[in-house]
Motif scaffolding. Structure first.
Motif, PDB file in Angstrom:
ATOM      1  N   ALA A 235       0.824  -1.214   0.000  1.00  0.00           N
ATOM      2  CA  ALA A 235       0.000   0.000   0.000  1.00  0.00           C
ATOM      3  C   ALA A 235       0.854   1.258   0.000  1.00  0.00           C
ATOM      4  N   GLU A 236       1.937   1.266   0.791  1.00  0.00           N
ATOM      5  CA  GLU A 236       2.740   2.477   0.900  1.00  0.00           C
ATOM      6  C   GLU A 236       3.549   2.765  -0.362  1.00  0.00           C
ATOM      7  N   ASP A 237       3.661   1.779  -1.270  1.00  0.00           N
ATOM      8  CA  ASP A 237       4.435   1.968  -2.494  1.00  0.00           C
ATOM      9  C   ASP A 237       3.559   2.267  -3.705  1.00  0.00           C
ATOM     10  N   ARG A 238       2.264   2.280  -3.519  1.00  0.00           N
ATOM     11  CA  ARG A 238       1.355   2.437  -4.651  1.00  0.00           C
ATOM     12  C   ARG A 238       0.988   3.893  -4.881  1.00  0.00           C
ATOM     13  N   ARG A 239       0.800   4.225  -6.151  1.00  0.00           N
ATOM     14  CA  ARG A 239       0.243   5.512  -6.548  1.00  0.00           C
ATOM     15  C   ARG A 239      -1.192   5.281  -6.992  1.00  0.00           C
ATOM     16  N   THR A 240      -2.062   6.239  -6.692  1.00  0.00           N
ATOM     17  CA  THR A 240      -3.490   6.063  -6.959  1.00  0.00           C
ATOM     18  C   THR A 240      -3.977   7.110  -7.948  1.00  0.00           C
ATOM     19  N   PHE A 241      -4.550   6.650  -9.063  1.00  0.00           N
ATOM     20  CA  PHE A 241      -5.179   7.526 -10.041  1.00  0.00           C
ATOM     21  C   PHE A 241      -6.699   7.383  -9.907  1.00  0.00           C
ATOM     22  N   SER A 242      -7.410   8.501  -9.982  1.00  0.00           N
ATOM     23  CA  SER A 242      -8.874   8.467  -9.897  1.00  0.00           C
ATOM     24  C   SER A 242      -9.461   9.409 -10.941  1.00  0.00           C
ATOM     25  N   PHE A 243     -10.538   8.952 -11.590  1.00  0.00           N
ATOM     26  CA  PHE A 243     -11.307   9.799 -12.501  1.00  0.00           C
ATOM     27  C   PHE A 243     -12.709   9.946 -11.936  1.00  0.00           C
ATOM     28  N   TYR A 244     -13.178  11.184 -11.834  1.00  0.00           N
ATOM     29  CA  TYR A 244     -14.480  11.476 -11.246  1.00  0.00           C
ATOM     30  C   TYR A 244     -15.400  12.079 -12.305  1.00  0.00           C
ATOM     31  N   PHE A 245     -16.654  11.671 -12.267  1.00  0.00           N
ATOM     32  CA  PHE A 245     -17.665  12.226 -13.169  1.00  0.00           C
ATOM     33  C   PHE A 245     -18.965  12.354 -12.396  1.00  0.00           C
ATOM     34  N   GLU A 246     -19.436  13.585 -12.232  1.00  0.00           N
ATOM     35  CA  GLU A 246     -20.705  13.854 -11.559  1.00  0.00           C
ATOM     36  C   GLU A 246     -21.585  14.663 -12.502  1.00  0.00           C
ATOM     37  N   ASN A 247     -22.845  14.225 -12.685  1.00  0.00           N
ATOM     38  CA  ASN A 247     -23.736  14.904 -13.616  1.00  0.00           C
ATOM     39  C   ASN A 247     -25.179  14.634 -13.212  1.00  0.00           C
ATOM     40  N   ASP A 248     -26.040  15.631 -13.410  1.00  0.00           N
ATOM     41  CA  ASP A 248     -27.455  15.446 -13.091  1.00  0.00           C
ATOM     42  C   ASP A 248     -28.231  14.828 -14.253  1.00  0.00           C
TER      43      ASP A 248
ATOM     44  N   ILE B  81     -16.127  17.172 -13.533  1.00  0.00           N
ATOM     45  CA  ILE B  81     -15.158  16.150 -13.912  1.00  0.00           C
ATOM     46  C   ILE B  81     -13.844  16.467 -13.214  1.00  0.00           C
ATOM     47  N   LYS B  82     -13.107  15.411 -12.882  1.00  0.00           N
ATOM     48  CA  LYS B  82     -11.862  15.613 -12.151  1.00  0.00           C
ATOM     49  C   LYS B  82     -10.953  14.409 -12.354  1.00  0.00           C
ATOM     50  N   LEU B  83      -9.672  14.677 -12.517  1.00  0.00           N
ATOM     51  CA  LEU B  83      -8.651  13.641 -12.586  1.00  0.00           C
ATOM     52  C   LEU B  83      -7.647  13.916 -11.479  1.00  0.00           C
ATOM     53  N   SER B  84      -7.374  12.908 -10.652  1.00  0.00           N
ATOM     54  CA  SER B  84      -6.453  13.120  -9.539  1.00  0.00           C
ATOM     55  C   SER B  84      -5.425  12.001  -9.458  1.00  0.00           C
ATOM     56  N   TRP B  85      -4.300  12.320  -8.844  1.00  0.00           N
ATOM     57  CA  TRP B  85      -3.200  11.383  -8.621  1.00  0.00           C
ATOM     58  C   TRP B  85      -2.709  11.566  -7.198  1.00  0.00           C
ATOM     59  N   ILE B  86      -2.536  10.461  -6.476  1.00  0.00           N
ATOM     60  CA  ILE B  86      -1.989  10.490  -5.122  1.00  0.00           C
ATOM     61  C   ILE B  86      -0.693   9.696  -5.125  1.00  0.00           C
ATOM     62  N   SER B  87       0.358  10.276  -4.587  1.00  0.00           N
ATOM     63  CA  SER B  87       1.679   9.659  -4.617  1.00  0.00           C
ATOM     64  C   SER B  87       1.760   8.461  -3.681  1.00  0.00           C
ATOM     65  N   ASN B  88       2.858   7.747  -3.778  1.00  0.00           N
ATOM     66  CA  ASN B  88       3.182   6.735  -2.783  1.00  0.00           C
ATOM     67  C   ASN B  88       3.567   7.418  -1.472  1.00  0.00           C
TER      68      ASN B  88
ATOM     69  N   VAL C 172       1.449  13.160  -1.446  1.00  0.00           N
ATOM     70  CA  VAL C 172       1.160  14.368  -2.209  1.00  0.00           C
ATOM     71  C   VAL C 172       0.074  14.036  -3.221  1.00  0.00           C
ATOM     72  N   GLY C 173      -0.881  14.931  -3.395  1.00  0.00           N
ATOM     73  CA  GLY C 173      -1.944  14.738  -4.369  1.00  0.00           C
ATOM     74  C   GLY C 173      -1.990  15.872  -5.379  1.00  0.00           C
ATOM     75  N   LEU C 174      -2.199  15.530  -6.645  1.00  0.00           N
ATOM     76  CA  LEU C 174      -2.369  16.511  -7.713  1.00  0.00           C
ATOM     77  C   LEU C 174      -3.707  16.260  -8.387  1.00  0.00           C
ATOM     78  N   SER C 175      -4.393  17.326  -8.783  1.00  0.00           N
ATOM     79  CA  SER C 175      -5.699  17.157  -9.421  1.00  0.00           C
ATOM     80  C   SER C 175      -5.946  18.286 -10.411  1.00  0.00           C
ATOM     81  N   ILE C 176      -6.789  17.991 -11.396  1.00  0.00           N
ATOM     82  CA  ILE C 176      -7.252  18.988 -12.352  1.00  0.00           C
ATOM     83  C   ILE C 176      -8.717  18.694 -12.631  1.00  0.00           C
ATOM     84  N   GLY C 177      -9.536  19.741 -12.715  1.00  0.00           N
ATOM     85  CA  GLY C 177     -10.958  19.485 -12.887  1.00  0.00           C
ATOM     86  C   GLY C 177     -11.723  20.705 -13.354  1.00  0.00           C
ATOM     87  N   GLN C 178     -13.007  20.476 -13.605  1.00  0.00           N
ATOM     88  CA  GLN C 178     -13.906  21.551 -14.033  1.00  0.00           C
ATOM     89  C   GLN C 178     -15.290  21.310 -13.440  1.00  0.00           C
ATOM     90  N   ASN C 179     -15.848  22.337 -12.802  1.00  0.00           N
ATOM     91  CA  ASN C 179     -17.219  22.309 -12.302  1.00  0.00           C
ATOM     92  C   ASN C 179     -18.065  23.281 -13.112  1.00  0.00           C
TER      93      ASN C 179
END
Length: 273
Positions: A32-45, A58-65, A99-106
């Motif tokens: 777990a401590e060596d893994r990086r996590t990528f997530s894609f988010y999509f929220e819409n009515d 919409i949002k794309l995020s990355w969390i470091s190890n 550390v986490g990095l993200s980019i998105g649009q609401n």
């Protein structure tokens, strides 16, 4: 038009299911401590057959190890180390650090997007496109998240172009009053949130439950607020993390906490909760 909208809904569902399958089939090859996590988010009515207020995100995020030894690891630039050492919570002993990095649009619209005139006492058209950088520190019971978001509201957020493109593709009502959207302005927000795992019961391959309250707030010219809430989960193979991640500041909480997370087990293919 109805058939086109229905087809678009099924396409969105298919993309969502495909992303779930990719997660379920991923091979757990690192601790777990060596893994990086990528997530894609999509929220819409879209699925509620509405098109108003907070209408899309919409949002794309990355969390470091784990960067527990960040000062010696060379993973962070030298100029950032004095700043990080002065931050609260980050430098306590016995914590994982990420550390986490993200980019998105609401995207936000009034209740009636067919109107060509501004509606009084209603939410104006607005878009918020941003980049975020966050620091997370956690142990088995607590997650502290600090995040800075920098972005822009107004025409340069390109929310108008995004909504018109999607609505043309899906056959939905075209929005008619983006000319009166909020004007261009740079946005900055500083966010802090703490989550607790007050209750966790369950092991890999068994049913279980957990309880995760949170408390935090944000300060900036895009939003200023205080927030509190709680999430309860019950089901099968509940992840060892800090709950469901949402499109909101400091909302990235789905990175595996330790090796007991079912997503890191080769014998467990899914979670249901």
């Amino acid at each position: 038009m109805w058939m086109k909208q229905t087809a678009f809904k099924y396409l969105a569902l298919l993309l969502l299911l495909m992303s779930i399958v990719l997660v379920l089939r991923s091979e757990p090859c690192k601790a777990a401590e060596d893994r990086r996590t990528f997530s894609f988010y999509f929220e819409n009515d879209l699925f509620a057959d509405t098109d108003r207020h907070y209408t899309n995100g919409i949002k794309l995020s990355w969390i470091s190890n784990d960067l527990t030894g960040y000062a010696k690891s060379g993973s962070l630039p030298d100029w950032s180390l004095p700043i990080i050492r002065r931050l609260p919570f980050i430098n306590e002993q016995g914590l994982q650090r990420n550390v986490g990095l993200s980019i998105g649009q609401n995207m936000y619209t009034p209740g009636d997007i067919s109107s060509e005139d501004p509606l009084e006492d209603d939410r104006p058209y607005a878009g918020w496109t941003y980049f975020g950088i966050g620091l997370h520190s956690k142990n088995e019971r607590r997650l502290d998240s600090m995040e800075i978001q920098l972005g822009i509201v107004g025409p340069d957020s390109f929310a108008e172009q995004t909504q018109k493109f999607v609505h043309e593709l899906s056959g939905c009502q075209s929005p008619n009053d983006w000319d009166n959207q909020i004007k261009n302005e740079l946005g900055l927000a500083v966010v802090y949130e703490r989550k607790w795992r007050l209750l966790y019961s369950g092991t890999v391959g068994k049913s279980g439950l957990d309880l995760i309250p949170h408390l935090g707030g944000a300060l900036g010219n895009v939003y200023t607020y205080a927030n509190a809430g709680m999430e309860a989960r019950i089901g099968w193979n509940i992840p060892r993390d800090f709950g469901t991640s949402l499109i909101r500041p400091a909302g990235d909480s789905n990175a595996p906490l330790n090796a007991q997370d079912p997503r890191l087990s080769r014998d467990q293919d899914f979670s249901l909760y």
